[in-house]
Design a protein around this motif. Structure first.
Motif, PDB file in Angstrom:
ATOM      1  N   GLN A  71     -30.483  32.094 -31.296  1.00 28.18           N
ATOM      2  CA  GLN A  71     -30.539  33.414 -30.809  1.00 28.18           C
ATOM      3  C   GLN A  71     -32.177  33.803 -30.610  1.00 28.18           C
ATOM      4  N   HIS A  72     -32.870  33.422 -31.566  1.00 29.25           N
ATOM      5  CA  HIS A  72     -34.340  33.602 -31.344  1.00 29.25           C
ATOM      6  C   HIS A  72     -34.955  32.887 -30.316  1.00 29.25           C
ATOM      7  N   VAL A  73     -34.551  31.696 -30.225  1.00 30.23           N
ATOM      8  CA  VAL A  73     -35.217  30.738 -29.200  1.00 30.23           C
ATOM      9  C   VAL A  73     -34.719  31.333 -27.832  1.00 30.23           C
ATOM     10  N   PHE A  81     -34.034  34.580 -27.021  1.00 30.78           N
ATOM     11  CA  PHE A  81     -34.661  35.848 -26.884  1.00 30.78           C
ATOM     12  C   PHE A  81     -35.876  35.340 -26.298  1.00 30.78           C
ATOM     13  N   HIS A  82     -36.455  34.160 -26.671  1.00 33.61           N
ATOM     14  CA  HIS A  82     -37.958  34.001 -26.108  1.00 33.61           C
ATOM     15  C   HIS A  82     -37.887  33.525 -24.751  1.00 33.61           C
ATOM     16  N   LEU A  83     -36.758  32.457 -24.460  1.00 35.34           N
ATOM     17  CA  LEU A  83     -36.723  31.950 -23.257  1.00 35.34           C
ATOM     18  C   LEU A  83     -35.939  32.552 -22.033  1.00 35.34           C
ATOM     19  N   LEU A 108     -36.895  42.707 -24.392  1.00 40.40           N
ATOM     20  CA  LEU A 108     -36.484  43.386 -25.600  1.00 40.40           C
ATOM     21  C   LEU A 108     -37.169  42.875 -26.890  1.00 40.40           C
ATOM     22  N   HIS A 109     -37.429  41.490 -27.111  1.00 39.80           N
ATOM     23  CA  HIS A 109     -37.841  40.938 -28.103  1.00 39.80           C
ATOM     24  C   HIS A 109     -39.545  41.131 -28.268  1.00 39.80           C
ATOM     25  N   MET A 110     -40.056  41.025 -27.021  1.00 40.17           N
ATOM     26  CA  MET A 110     -41.703  41.412 -26.991  1.00 40.17           C
ATOM     27  C   MET A 110     -41.939  42.609 -27.743  1.00 40.17           C
ATOM     28  N   HIS A 156     -41.275  43.627 -30.486  1.00 37.86           N
ATOM     29  CA  HIS A 156     -41.319  43.111 -31.834  1.00 37.86           C
ATOM     30  C   HIS A 156     -42.700  42.543 -31.956  1.00 37.86           C
ATOM     31  N   HIS A 157     -43.187  41.721 -30.845  1.00 37.23           N
ATOM     32  CA  HIS A 157     -44.336  40.751 -30.808  1.00 37.23           C
ATOM     33  C   HIS A 157     -45.721  41.623 -30.682  1.00 37.23           C
ATOM     34  N   THR A 158     -45.438  42.861 -30.173  1.00 33.88           N
ATOM     35  CA  THR A 158     -46.660  43.636 -29.571  1.00 33.88           C
ATOM     36  C   THR A 158     -47.398  44.200 -30.931  1.00 33.88           C
ATOM     37  N   VAL A 217     -47.712  32.291 -37.702  1.00 31.35           N
ATOM     38  CA  VAL A 217     -47.911  31.198 -36.569  1.00 31.35           C
ATOM     39  C   VAL A 217     -47.122  31.814 -35.189  1.00 31.35           C
ATOM     40  N   HIS A 218     -46.006  32.142 -35.575  1.00 29.25           N
ATOM     41  CA  HIS A 218     -44.977  32.458 -34.541  1.00 29.25           C
ATOM     42  C   HIS A 218     -45.611  34.012 -33.860  1.00 29.25           C
ATOM     43  N   HIS A 219     -46.339  34.672 -34.352  1.00 30.53           N
ATOM     44  CA  HIS A 219     -47.001  36.108 -34.058  1.00 30.53           C
ATOM     45  C   HIS A 219     -48.315  35.782 -33.381  1.00 30.53           C
TER      46      HIS A 219
HETATM   47 ZN   LIG Z   1     -40.185  36.056 -31.712  1.00 28.89          ZN
END
Ligand SMILES: [Zn+2]
Length: 271
Positions: free
Chosen positions: A108-110, A112-114, A121-123, A125-127, A205-207
Motif C-alpha cells: 500500500q505504501h509503495v 501511495f508513492h507511485l 494524499l501521502h505527500m 506526511h512527507h512535508t 532514509v524514507h523521509h
Molecule cells: Zn512514504
C-alpha cells in the motif's frame, strides 16, 4: 475463544493504552537522546501534527461503521475468508495473519508513492520539516480512510483471526511512532533491532528530500519486505545529522499549519 472475544471487545481501550505508553516512551527517549537538532520550533509542528491526529480519529469514528478488528469478528462468525477454508493450527494462522497484513501495508505504501492521485494524499506526511514521534501520526484523514478500506478488504479476503488483526493494528501504530522517533540508538544496537523491527535510522532514509532515498524503506513494522523486494537502503548518503528532511518546495509555513495541510492535495503542483 469466548475469553478471546471478550478481551478483543475492549479493542478501543487496549489500543489507546498502547498508544499512550508508546507515544510517551518515544517522546521521552527523544528528549533524552535526540538524533538531530530541530530545524523548526517543535511546538509548531507538534500542534499541527496532534491536531491532525484529532481530526483523523474524529473522521474515522464518524464515517466507518466497522473497523478491521470488528470485520475480523464478523468473518469469524460467518466463516468468510481464505483462512476459514485452509485449516491451520491457530498460532500459525495468527502469525500468518499478522505477517500478511503487514505485507499488504508495505505494498500500500509503495502504491501511495507511485500513483499520482494517492501521492497527493501521502505527500502531506512527507512535508513534515523535521521527523519525530508526531510525524508518525501526521497522515491526512483521506489517506487514513483509503488505508482503512484497504485493511478492511484485506482482513475480509484473508479471514484473518481477530487476535491477529488486533496484534497487527497495535504493532503498526506502535512501530510507526517508534520508527519516526528522533532517537539516537547506537549503531550496533540499531543493527540488531533492525533484524526484526524497522528502526528510526532505517525509516528516516524514507523521509529524505532526495528522490532515490524517499523511494526506499517503505516498511513500517517489519524490515524484511524492503530487503526481499529490493527497496532497502541502509543509511542516507549525507548521514543522519546532515540529510535534508521533507519535500522539495514545501520548506515553508504551509507544512506547519493544519488548514494548509488539509488542502495540500488539491493545490499540489501550484505555488
Ligand atoms: Zn512514504
Amino acid at each position: 475463544m469466548d475469553t478471546e472475544i471478550d478481551f478483543i471487545s475492549h479493542e478501543g481501550l487496549i489500543r489507546a493504552a498502547f498508544f499512550a505508553v508508546i507515544f510517551s516512551g518515544v517522546a521521552l527517549a527523544e528528549h533524552a537522546l535526540p538524533r538531530r537538532l530541530p530545524g523548526v520550533p517543535k511546538s509548531k509542528r507538534w500542534t499541527a501534527n496532534l491536531l491532525m491526529q484529532f481530526v483523523d480519529v474524529a473522521a474515522v469514528r464518524l464515517i466507518f461503521p466497522v473497523l478491521p478488528v470488528g470485520m475480523a469478528l464478523l468473518c469469524a462468525q460467518k466463516g468468510w475468508g481464505l483462512f476459514y477454508y485452509v485449516p491451520l493450527p491457530y498460532p500459525v494462522a495468527v502469525i500468518a495473519g499478522v505477517l500478511l497484513l503487514d505485507l499488504v501495508i508495505y505494498f500500500q505504501h509503495v502504491v501511495f508513492h507511485l500513483t499520482p492521485a494517492l501521492w497527493r494524499l501521502h505527500m502531506v506526511h512527507h512535508t513534515d520539516r523535521d521527523i519525530d514521534v508526531t510525524t508518525g501520526i501526521r497522515f491526512l484523514p483521506l489517506e487514513i480512510m483509503v488505508s482503512l478500506v484497504i485493511k478492511l478488504a484485506a482482513v475480509a479476503a484473508l479471514g484473518a483471526a481477530p487476535l491477529a488483526v488486533l496484534i497487527f493494528e497495535i504493532l503498526l501504530n506502535g512501530a510507526t511512532m517508534f520508527n519516526h522517533g528522533n532517537i539516537r540508538i547506537p549503531f550496533g544496537l540499531d543493527r540488531l533491532i533492525r533484524l526484526g523491527v524497522v528502526t528510526p535510522d532505517m525509516h528516516r532514509v524514507h523521509h529524505s528530500v532526495l528522490f532515490k532515498e524517499t523511494n526506499s524503506n517503505y516498511g513500517f513494522s517489519f524490515p524484511w519486505w524492503d530487503r526481499l523486494f529490493g527497496t532497502y537502503k541502509a543509511q542516507p548518503d549525507a548521514g543522519h545529522e546532515k540529510m535534508e528532511i521533507g519535500l522539495h518546495g514545501y520548506h515553508d509555513e504551509r507544512a506547519l499549519r493544519l488548514s494548509s495541510m488539509l488542502v495540500m492535495p488539491f493545490l499540489y503542483g501550484r505555488k
